[in-house]
Design an enzyme around this catalytic site. Sequence first.
Site, PDB file in Angstrom:
ATOM      1  CD  GLU A  52      71.561  12.047  52.374  1.00 59.79           C
ATOM      2  OE1 GLU A  52      72.239  12.235  53.371  1.00 59.79           O
ATOM      3  OE2 GLU A  52      72.115  10.823  52.225  1.00 59.79           O
ATOM      4  CD  GLU A 109      66.489  19.947  57.042  1.00 58.28           C
ATOM      5  OE1 GLU A 109      67.288  19.010  56.865  1.00 58.28           O
ATOM      6  OE2 GLU A 109      65.517  19.812  56.872  1.00 58.28           O
ATOM      7  CB  SER A 115      81.511  18.829  57.266  1.00 56.31           C
ATOM      8  OG  SER A 115      81.131  18.992  55.727  1.00 56.31           O
ATOM      9  CB  CYS A 163      79.620  10.816  54.140  1.00 55.48           C
ATOM     10  SG  CYS A 163      80.608  12.287  53.651  1.00 55.48           S
ATOM     11  CB  CYS A 206      79.585   2.566  53.795  1.00 50.11           C
ATOM     12  SG  CYS A 206      79.707   4.255  54.148  1.00 50.11           S
ATOM     13  CE  LYS A 264      73.775   7.989  52.177  1.00 54.44           C
ATOM     14  NZ  LYS A 264      73.991   8.981  52.159  1.00 54.44           N
ATOM     15  CD  GLU A 313      83.654  16.097  55.223  1.00 52.76           C
ATOM     16  OE1 GLU A 313      82.403  15.995  54.452  1.00 52.76           O
ATOM     17  OE2 GLU A 313      84.649  15.074  55.033  1.00 52.76           O
ATOM     18  CD  GLU A 348      82.190  22.667  56.073  1.00 54.24           C
ATOM     19  OE1 GLU A 348      81.890  21.787  55.528  1.00 54.24           O
ATOM     20  OE2 GLU A 348      81.670  22.552  57.198  1.00 54.24           O
TER      21      GLU A 348
END
Lengths: 164, 586
Positions: B364, B369, B322, B302, B506, B361, B282, B285
């Site tokens: 996710e 993808e 990102s 994230c 989190c 999550k 990151e 990037e």
Amino acid sequence: MPNCKTVVPYRGTPEQEEELLRFVAEHKGQPGGVMPALQKTQQIFGYLPEEALILVAEGMDVPLSELYSVASFYAQFSFNPKGEHQVSVCLGTACYVKGSADVLEAVEKKLGIRTGSITRDGRFSLDATRCIGACGLAPVMTVGGDVYGRLTPDQVGAILDKYM
Amino acid sequence: MAEKTVNLTINGLDVTVPAGTTILEAARSVGIRVPTLCFLKGVNEIGACRICVVEVKGARSLVASCVYPVSEGMVVNTNSERVRHSRQLTLELIMSNHRMDCLTCARNSHCELLSLANELGIDAVRYANDHLLPQIEDSAPHLIRDNSKCVLCRRCVSACHKLQSVGVISPNERGFRTHISSAYDRNLDETDCVSCGQCIVACPTGALTVKDDTAKVWAALNDPTKHVVVAPAPAVRVTEGECHGLPIGTNVEGKLITALHRLGFDKVFDVDTAADLTIMEEGTEFLDRLQNGGVLPMITSCSPGWVRYCEMHQPELIPNLSSCKSPQQMLGSMVKTYYAEKAGIDPKDIVMVSVMPCTAKKYEVQREEQRLPNGCMPVDISITTRELSRMIKRAGLLFDHLPDGQFDPLLGVSTGAGTIFGVTGGVMEAALRTVSVKLAGEGMQVDFREVRGMKGVKEAGYFLPGRTVRVAVASGLANAKALLERVKNGQAHYDFIEIMGCPGGCINGGGQPTQSAEVRSFTDVAGLRAKALYQQDMDMPLRRSHENPEIQAIYRDYLGEPGGHKAHELLHTHYVPMKKYRPDQI
């Protein structure tokens, strides 16, 4: 339960949608703006189609669930359009004690829909009403402007067949 | 000017509190507790459930102390016979519409309704409700709703609307038919729910529970043909202890590792390590976007709840996200490629389990993808902090007695930068630690305190060679929405934005241990958990991601350059704009 999702396709026209969007733009951000927007939607479309409520939700930046919450609270809103033939069974006191609940059940069975909804082909919609002032004929059902009194559940089929 | 104060008496005690204080809080200030049910400070203050009623001299009826402000000369009794009787009756009526399957309910050890029944002395069920049947809605990947246990407190609704600005659930219909559901009673997986789970941790009963995936983990552990790898997220090590009776904010990293080893996992790796890897990617990037005219502000990716929100509610910002996978997914990706290769294991025989503070999550890990070029999904099962605690208890592990363990090598060394990923501002600070060194060389500061703390939105500017880097941090999607509005209409300009879906980050995720409304209302739960993470960061010998020797080895031996071809193939992803509302096509 009257407020189920309709099975009839959405037939809103671009003109109707434009009228709604104009109203929404004028009322965006106003406190208490949800009620007038719901009333306007019902006035334009005759009921609250999900597609139209989405326009309201996005136009006013209000969650769709909030609109649905308010709309499902009030009896004045309907989530189903009216059919070509509007069937109503009176559940007022006199009709009720004369067994109109059984009549209503027979209509639901005959049309294959629940009270408050509409047949898939859009021909029949069914509502339960309060007293319509024809207590002498109890139990009473109306189909459009036609009144049928002193009904028993087994007569329902033949009456509705006339409109099919 | 001195703050205006009000004098009153509560249960015969003289009390002086600032004007505007509620009776509930005034009572607490002199050590008097008033029971509550629907009240959740700052989130749900609607005085609806009537459990917190108290007697106010001169008032016609009992008043809801959670929302009733004090006034001069007020005389309050919180414990009269009338009050006790009213609370009991109210609770009995609430219970009459609550399906009581307490023996088998996931919330039975920490149900607020159960505690209330105890506290208010309900010793018999006068209004039986045997007719109530389960009303299960389990379409979403992360939660199960059973409205037969719902007490209509609306804490979930407020969490969804006010904390998260998502608003997929509301009370529908009225009277006896009132129920919490989405628009048109659609299943949750057909709505714009982002799977954040804030509704679950707001629920006082078992009406909302996490979808329990522990059976899948046990099955993998019992399968001798599978190589089962586990890794806990940064935030889990400072919360798992709460499930085992330890104080909020206890760091139990060592015990957690031992527990995972004893449960039978073949390898225990650390998501902190992958957080360091995330910073490498990151950070690279960001520097690339900054120096080569890329899309700015860059926004972190994230938090899968945030990513999903962005895809549905702010799709125009997708180019700003990102492209980095989240640390969970980066770790899984490295386990099924780098580790599998080093250990000589077919990646298809590896079952990757992650322990997360997060319910999103679970969503996710299913995202197509994210699939790796070798055909594997990076992570197979994602369980929450709460689910892990059930496994630990079921295995008979006395958590408090466990010795400290060590993460396994290859993906087990981390820096303080990885640790603070679990708290709002942490990803930003970790990135700044590495980016500032890349731009200005060694000797840069390690601490970036301006982005720390529990404020919903934080802003800072850091002067780095060539230019000032303007950053912003938001946690909780309502705060994120407000911040992004300002960015979109040009009122605010940033280079880099960190967004975490849950308020506080989190550490306060939807998969974290549930704390009662009373604890949440009157204790800084997120602050205590955050403090433990920052303490660990302070105590670490290495505090910048690029100093991590295992990360250096990964790039040297396997990935090549940060942001390079192989890194992109394994550690980056893309996003898909999604319609918020999707009516049926009839």
